[in-house]
Scaffold this motif. Structure first.
Motif, PDB file in Angstrom:
ATOM      1  N   ILE A 164       0.870  -1.193   0.000  1.00  0.00           N
ATOM      2  CA  ILE A 164       0.000   0.000   0.000  1.00  0.00           C
ATOM      3  C   ILE A 164       0.900   1.234   0.000  1.00  0.00           C
ATOM      4  N   THR A 165       0.748   2.061  -1.017  1.00  0.00           N
ATOM      5  CA  THR A 165       1.689   3.173  -1.194  1.00  0.00           C
ATOM      6  C   THR A 165       0.990   4.535  -1.151  1.00  0.00           C
ATOM      7  N   PRO A 166       1.750   5.599  -0.831  1.00  0.00           N
ATOM      8  CA  PRO A 166       1.185   6.953  -0.745  1.00  0.00           C
ATOM      9  C   PRO A 166       1.352   7.720  -2.060  1.00  0.00           C
ATOM     10  N   TRP A 167       1.007   8.995  -2.033  1.00  0.00           N
ATOM     11  CA  TRP A 167       0.956   9.780  -3.266  1.00  0.00           C
ATOM     12  C   TRP A 167       2.164  10.694  -3.462  1.00  0.00           C
ATOM     13  N   ASN A 168       3.073  10.753  -2.511  1.00  0.00           N
ATOM     14  CA  ASN A 168       4.081  11.828  -2.641  1.00  0.00           C
ATOM     15  C   ASN A 168       5.090  11.603  -3.766  1.00  0.00           C
ATOM     16  N   HIS A 190      -0.979  -4.868  -5.194  1.00  0.00           N
ATOM     17  CA  HIS A 190      -0.594  -3.461  -4.953  1.00  0.00           C
ATOM     18  C   HIS A 190      -1.838  -2.580  -4.958  1.00  0.00           C
ATOM     19  N   LYS A 191      -1.974  -1.785  -3.873  1.00  0.00           N
ATOM     20  CA  LYS A 191      -3.048  -0.784  -3.796  1.00  0.00           C
ATOM     21  C   LYS A 191      -2.369   0.582  -3.757  1.00  0.00           C
ATOM     22  N   PRO A 192      -2.308   1.269  -4.901  1.00  0.00           N
ATOM     23  CA  PRO A 192      -1.666   2.595  -4.907  1.00  0.00           C
ATOM     24  C   PRO A 192      -2.585   3.651  -4.298  1.00  0.00           C
ATOM     25  N   ALA A 193      -2.026   4.812  -4.006  1.00  0.00           N
ATOM     26  CA  ALA A 193      -2.819   5.902  -3.418  1.00  0.00           C
ATOM     27  C   ALA A 193      -3.883   6.362  -4.415  1.00  0.00           C
ATOM     28  N   GLU A 194      -5.070   6.614  -3.898  1.00  0.00           N
ATOM     29  CA  GLU A 194      -6.176   7.033  -4.760  1.00  0.00           C
ATOM     30  C   GLU A 194      -5.905   8.388  -5.419  1.00  0.00           C
ATOM     31  N   LEU A 195      -5.035   9.201  -4.795  1.00  0.00           N
ATOM     32  CA  LEU A 195      -4.782  10.541  -5.333  1.00  0.00           C
ATOM     33  C   LEU A 195      -3.782  10.529  -6.495  1.00  0.00           C
ATOM     34  N   GLY A 244       2.998   5.431   4.457  1.00  0.00           N
ATOM     35  CA  GLY A 244       1.950   6.441   4.576  1.00  0.00           C
ATOM     36  C   GLY A 244       1.986   7.075   5.956  1.00  0.00           C
ATOM     37  N   GLU A 245       0.852   7.606   6.356  1.00  0.00           N
ATOM     38  CA  GLU A 245       0.801   8.358   7.619  1.00  0.00           C
ATOM     39  C   GLU A 245       0.838   7.444   8.832  1.00  0.00           C
ATOM     40  N   SER A 246       1.330   7.978   9.932  1.00  0.00           N
ATOM     41  CA  SER A 246       1.451   7.184  11.159  1.00  0.00           C
ATOM     42  C   SER A 246       0.084   6.706  11.635  1.00  0.00           C
ATOM     43  N   ARG A 247      -0.930   7.582  11.539  1.00  0.00           N
ATOM     44  CA  ARG A 247      -2.238   7.147  12.061  1.00  0.00           C
ATOM     45  C   ARG A 247      -2.846   6.048  11.178  1.00  0.00           C
ATOM     46  N   THR A 248      -2.529   6.046   9.880  1.00  0.00           N
ATOM     47  CA  THR A 248      -2.995   4.952   9.021  1.00  0.00           C
ATOM     48  C   THR A 248      -2.263   3.658   9.401  1.00  0.00           C
ATOM     49  N   GLY A 249      -0.988   3.787   9.753  1.00  0.00           N
ATOM     50  CA  GLY A 249      -0.233   2.611  10.208  1.00  0.00           C
ATOM     51  C   GLY A 249      -0.908   1.960  11.411  1.00  0.00           C
ATOM     52  N   LYS A 254      -4.331  -2.598  13.506  1.00  0.00           N
ATOM     53  CA  LYS A 254      -5.580  -3.117  14.100  1.00  0.00           C
ATOM     54  C   LYS A 254      -6.318  -4.003  13.098  1.00  0.00           C
ATOM     55  N   GLN A 255      -6.422  -3.515  11.869  1.00  0.00           N
ATOM     56  CA  GLN A 255      -7.170  -4.263  10.842  1.00  0.00           C
ATOM     57  C   GLN A 255      -6.558  -5.637  10.580  1.00  0.00           C
ATOM     58  N   GLY A 256      -5.233  -5.724  10.728  1.00  0.00           N
ATOM     59  CA  GLY A 256      -4.544  -6.979  10.420  1.00  0.00           C
ATOM     60  C   GLY A 256      -4.425  -7.909  11.608  1.00  0.00           C
ATOM     61  N   PHE A 265       6.099  -0.845   8.365  1.00  0.00           N
ATOM     62  CA  PHE A 265       5.533   0.502   8.314  1.00  0.00           C
ATOM     63  C   PHE A 265       6.606   1.557   8.062  1.00  0.00           C
ATOM     64  N   GLU A 266       6.447   2.300   6.991  1.00  0.00           N
ATOM     65  CA  GLU A 266       7.274   3.501   6.778  1.00  0.00           C
ATOM     66  C   GLU A 266       6.337   4.691   6.884  1.00  0.00           C
ATOM     67  N   LEU A 267       6.468   5.444   7.967  1.00  0.00           N
ATOM     68  CA  LEU A 267       5.433   6.424   8.321  1.00  0.00           C
ATOM     69  C   LEU A 267       5.978   7.855   8.289  1.00  0.00           C
ATOM     70  N   GLY A 268       5.362   8.716   9.050  1.00  0.00           N
ATOM     71  CA  GLY A 268       5.679  10.144   8.965  1.00  0.00           C
ATOM     72  C   GLY A 268       6.983  10.539   9.653  1.00  0.00           C
ATOM     73  N   ARG A 299       7.641  15.009   1.629  1.00  0.00           N
ATOM     74  CA  ARG A 299       8.731  14.051   1.662  1.00  0.00           C
ATOM     75  C   ARG A 299       8.894  13.589   3.094  1.00  0.00           C
ATOM     76  N   CYS A 300       8.823  12.274   3.314  1.00  0.00           N
ATOM     77  CA  CYS A 300       8.889  11.771   4.689  1.00  0.00           C
ATOM     78  C   CYS A 300      10.209  12.111   5.360  1.00  0.00           C
ATOM     79  N   THR A 301      11.288  12.180   4.563  1.00  0.00           N
ATOM     80  CA  THR A 301      12.615  12.437   5.139  1.00  0.00           C
ATOM     81  C   THR A 301      12.959  13.926   5.145  1.00  0.00           C
ATOM     82  N   GLU A 396       4.056  18.750  14.624  1.00  0.00           N
ATOM     83  CA  GLU A 396       3.191  18.012  13.700  1.00  0.00           C
ATOM     84  C   GLU A 396       3.797  17.968  12.297  1.00  0.00           C
ATOM     85  N   GLU A 397       3.563  16.837  11.621  1.00  0.00           N
ATOM     86  CA  GLU A 397       4.068  16.708  10.251  1.00  0.00           C
ATOM     87  C   GLU A 397       3.174  17.536   9.335  1.00  0.00           C
ATOM     88  N   ILE A 398       3.722  18.600   8.755  1.00  0.00           N
ATOM     89  CA  ILE A 398       2.926  19.473   7.887  1.00  0.00           C
ATOM     90  C   ILE A 398       2.915  18.916   6.462  1.00  0.00           C
TER      91      ILE A 398
HETATM   92  P1  NAD Z   1      -2.069   7.845   3.926  1.00  0.00           P
HETATM   93  O1  NAD Z   1      -1.717   7.075   5.133  1.00  0.00           O
HETATM   94  O2  NAD Z   1      -3.252   8.729   3.958  1.00  0.00           O
HETATM   95  O3  NAD Z   1      -2.308   6.872   2.682  1.00  0.00           O
HETATM   96  C1  NAD Z   1      -1.324   5.963   2.247  1.00  0.00           C
HETATM   97  C2  NAD Z   1      -2.006   4.779   1.597  1.00  0.00           C
HETATM   98  O4  NAD Z   1      -2.772   4.099   2.584  1.00  0.00           O
HETATM   99  C3  NAD Z   1      -2.979   5.134   0.480  1.00  0.00           C
HETATM  100  O5  NAD Z   1      -2.845   4.185  -0.551  1.00  0.00           O
HETATM  101  C4  NAD Z   1      -4.321   5.014   1.157  1.00  0.00           C
HETATM  102  O6  NAD Z   1      -5.370   4.696   0.267  1.00  0.00           O
HETATM  103  C5  NAD Z   1      -4.069   3.865   2.107  1.00  0.00           C
HETATM  104  N1  NAD Z   1      -4.982   3.800   3.258  1.00  0.00           N
HETATM  105  C6  NAD Z   1      -5.611   4.811   3.902  1.00  0.00           C
HETATM  106  N2  NAD Z   1      -6.370   4.329   4.905  1.00  0.00           N
HETATM  107  C7  NAD Z   1      -6.211   2.987   4.913  1.00  0.00           C
HETATM  108  C8  NAD Z   1      -6.726   1.939   5.721  1.00  0.00           C
HETATM  109  N3  NAD Z   1      -7.561   2.170   6.731  1.00  0.00           N
HETATM  110  N4  NAD Z   1      -6.342   0.680   5.446  1.00  0.00           N
HETATM  111  C9  NAD Z   1      -5.489   0.418   4.440  1.00  0.00           C
HETATM  112  N5  NAD Z   1      -4.982   1.365   3.629  1.00  0.00           N
HETATM  113  C10 NAD Z   1      -5.331   2.646   3.869  1.00  0.00           C
HETATM  114  O7  NAD Z   1      -0.744   8.636   3.537  1.00  0.00           O
HETATM  115  P2  NAD Z   1      -0.573   9.715   2.371  1.00  0.00           P
HETATM  116  O8  NAD Z   1      -1.244  10.956   2.814  1.00  0.00           O
HETATM  117  O9  NAD Z   1      -0.948   9.079   1.068  1.00  0.00           O
HETATM  118  O10 NAD Z   1       1.011   9.896   2.328  1.00  0.00           O
HETATM  119  C11 NAD Z   1       1.701  10.829   3.097  1.00  0.00           C
HETATM  120  C12 NAD Z   1       2.309  10.194   4.328  1.00  0.00           C
HETATM  121  O11 NAD Z   1       3.210   9.150   3.934  1.00  0.00           O
HETATM  122  C13 NAD Z   1       3.132  11.149   5.163  1.00  0.00           C
HETATM  123  O12 NAD Z   1       2.840  10.960   6.523  1.00  0.00           O
HETATM  124  C14 NAD Z   1       4.566  10.728   4.865  1.00  0.00           C
HETATM  125  O13 NAD Z   1       5.490  11.060   5.865  1.00  0.00           O
HETATM  126  C15 NAD Z   1       4.411   9.271   4.680  1.00  0.00           C
HETATM  127  N6  NAD Z   1       5.552   8.713   3.936  1.00  0.00           N
HETATM  128  C16 NAD Z   1       6.491   7.985   4.620  1.00  0.00           C
HETATM  129  C17 NAD Z   1       7.605   7.482   3.961  1.00  0.00           C
HETATM  130  C18 NAD Z   1       8.662   6.713   4.703  1.00  0.00           C
HETATM  131  O14 NAD Z   1       9.467   6.068   4.062  1.00  0.00           O
HETATM  132  N7  NAD Z   1       8.696   6.739   6.027  1.00  0.00           N
HETATM  133  C19 NAD Z   1       7.764   7.719   2.590  1.00  0.00           C
HETATM  134  C20 NAD Z   1       6.787   8.476   1.930  1.00  0.00           C
HETATM  135  C21 NAD Z   1       5.677   8.964   2.615  1.00  0.00           C
END
Ligand code: NAD
Length: 503
Positions: A164-168, A190-195, A244-249, A254-256, A265-268, A299-301, A396-398
């Motif tokens: 599952i990947t983000p949009w950045n 693979h589930k890419p970001a909807e954006l 993706g974002e820490s709160r999504t992690g 929980k879901q898993g 998890f690679e998060l914020g 950019r996460c970094t 906060e991560e802006i």
């Molecule tokens: P996001 O968490 O909103 O979404 C990421 C992906 O998760 C999307 O594909 C989205 O559809 C999916 N998703 C959302 N809710 C879900 C759920 N409940 N279950 C399963 N999948 C779900 O993140 P974003 O806004 O797309 O990306 C930005 C974030 O990603 C920032 O916090 C950034 O720091 C982080 N990021 C981290 C790294 C790293 O390597 N640490 C790299 C790039 C981006």
């Protein structure tokens, strides 16, 4: 013709592939719409126009993809390393040959500037090439002899995995996850970001053209709360690699839980760049600017907190303000553009909200702090000064081109401020004092630290964060620790004494 016009023409040619059908899923070797027939629109952040429609998938589509990934797993796992490696190399070649097309689509879909996206496409090819080279050694293990046994270990791929990947920087990040999974012998959903769905679809086409067997790599588009969630809950999916974002992690953990998923998890991040007075201040300035204002600050970094020693703070900030005001915001397809628009309206609103939050918390908006134009999601590169680490702009991560500058007086204080956030992804330290560098890096809570350097990725090194920034590491052999299981086999070397019960 200007370079912008030239790139715009390339974009128009590239977008033709999405005209008829929009972005389809790819399941078990076939391009398919969502089971429900539903679609959503992908919007360009540059002018808010509709790019194309995208399959809006749900649990049914995920189920088909997971079943396909499960059916394809044994053959892919057992394919001779040489053949699997050859397919990954073909994918790398395919990416290189379509790099321009990928770069212009990525710019249009995400708002990232072409100067960075053309390199991101090439880095993506490197990811495939690097992991192709690791295929022959992926299953390697150890020999750990004991007095009575020859103990050997081997690694086996964990099974079908969800990515599952983000949009950045969606294209590069997708390859970073998918390449090691395939190299390990896993099959992928693979589930890419909807954006930002465009380039994941191009990547899928490249894989198909490179001879990836049916079901080995499946693409399912859709929203996080339905397709993403269903993937993390699916019993056939053994692990989830998530960026993706820490709160999504947290949600994904929980879901898993019911299906005991392994998660990576690679998060914020809220990463500090610490500038000591003995550093090469010109280089520190270049690196600090690059690490927050490149890639639109999405950019996460990114080095989103500047911690600068009080003795050099005023002069450093003065130069910083001059440079930040000079950064060119513009059309992402113009090669002179340094910052493009933010990804979407919601994200634009979030980033812009910090302009007022900064003021109400008592910080100074020393540069930027406004939108640019009235169409598209452009903001001026922004610098907050007179800030303290307890303000929201420091905690906060802006995730935009927004830097918060904070002064410090002692090494201890620098470390204390650096660590005083929920995150711990990267840190950047600028000093020419070796002892100071050793002491500070030892105390910093971060998964990755660069001394006298911006983030320069070297693929064999571990990539990942601590605290709310993530769990697990990517890169080199570290990726295989996630996508593979260790298996131990003990062979008796003779007839050692076996305890005899009931004899
Ligand atoms: P996001 O968490 O909103 O979404 C990421 C992906 O998760 C999307 O594909 C989205 O559809 C999916 N998703 C959302 N809710 C879900 C759920 N409940 N279950 C399963 N999948 C779900 O993140 P974003 O806004 O797309 O990306 C930005 C974030 O990603 C920032 O916090 C950034 O720091 C982080 N990021 C981290 C790294 C790293 O390597 N640490 C790299 C790039 C981006």
């Amino acid at each position: 013709m200007s370079a912008l016009e030239d790139n715009s023409q390339k974009l128009q040619a590239a977008l033709k592939q999405f005209e008829q059908t929009g972005v389809l899923n790819h399941i078990n070797g076939k391009d398919v719409p969502a089971h429900s027939g539903e679609q959503f629109q992908s919007i360009s952040p540059i002018d808010e126009s509709i790019i194309c429609s995208v399959a809006k998938s749900d649990a049914n589509d995920i189920d088909s993809a997971a079943i396909a990934a499960k059916s394809a797993f044994a053959d892919w796992r057992d394919m001779p390393a040489k053949e699997r490696k050859a397919i990954l190399i073909k994918i790398a070649n395919g990416i290189e040959s379509r790099a321009e097309e990928i770069a212009v689509c990525e710019c249009w879909d995400t708002g990232q500037a072409i100067r960075f996206m053309s390199k991101a496409a090439l880095r993506a090819a490197e990811n495939f090439r690097y992991f192709a080279d690791q295929v022959p050694s992926a299953r390697d293990g150890m020999n750990l002899p004991s007095p009575t046994l020859m103990n050997v270990t081997t690694r086996v791929p964990i099974g079908p995995v969800g990515i599952i990947t983000p949009w950045n920087t969606p294209f590069m990040l997708s390859t970073w996850k998918i390449a090691p999974a395939l190299a390990a012998g896993c099959t992928v959903v693979h589930k890419p970001a909807e954006l930002s769905p465009l380039t994941a679809r191009i990547l899928m086409d490249i894989a198909k053209d490179s001879g990836i067997p049916n079901g080995v790599w499946n693409l399912v588009n859709g929203f996080g709360e339905d397709a993403g969630k269903a993937l993390t809950e699916h019993p056939l999916i053994k692990a989830i690699a998530f960026v993706g974002e820490s709160r999504t992690g947290s949600l994904i953990a929980k879901q898993g839980a019911d299906t005991l998923k392994r998660n990576h998890f690679e998060l914020g991040g809220k990463n500090p760049v610490i500038v000591f007075p003995d550093a090469n201040l010109d280089r520190a300035l270049d690196a600090a600017i690059f690490m927050i204002y490149s890639i639109n600050g999405e950019r996460c970094t990114s080095s989103s907190r500047l911690l600068v020693h009080e003795s050099v703070k005023d002069q450093f900030e003065a130069k910083l303000i001059e440079r930040v005001n000079n950064i060119k915001v513009g059309h992402p397809l113009d090669p002179t553009t340094e910052i493009g628009p933010l990804i979407a309206q919601d994200h634009f609103d979030k980033v812009s909200s910090y302009f007022d939050i900064a003021k109400s918390d008592g910080a100074t908006v020393a540069a930027g702090g406004q939108r640019v134009g009235d169409k598209g999601y452009f903001v001026k590169p922004t610098l907050f000064t007179q800030a303290s680490n307890n303000m929201r702009i420091a905690q906060e991560e802006i995730f935009g081109p927004v830097l918060t500058s904070i002064g410090f007086s002692t090494d201890e204080e620098a470390v204390q401020i650096a660590n005083d956030v929920p995150y711990g992804l990267t840190a950047y330290v600028w000093t020419n004092d070796l002892t100071r560098a050793l002491q500070v890096t030892d105390k910093l809570e971060a998964g990755m630290i660069w001394v006298n350097s911006e983030n320069v990725r070297h693929l064999p090194t571990p990539f990942g964060g601590v605290k709310a920034s993530g769990i697990g590491r990517d890169g080199g052999d570290f990726s295989f620790e996630f996508y593979m299981e260790q298996k131990h086999i003990g062979f008796a070397t003779g007839e050692h004494k076996i305890p005899r019960l009931g004899a």
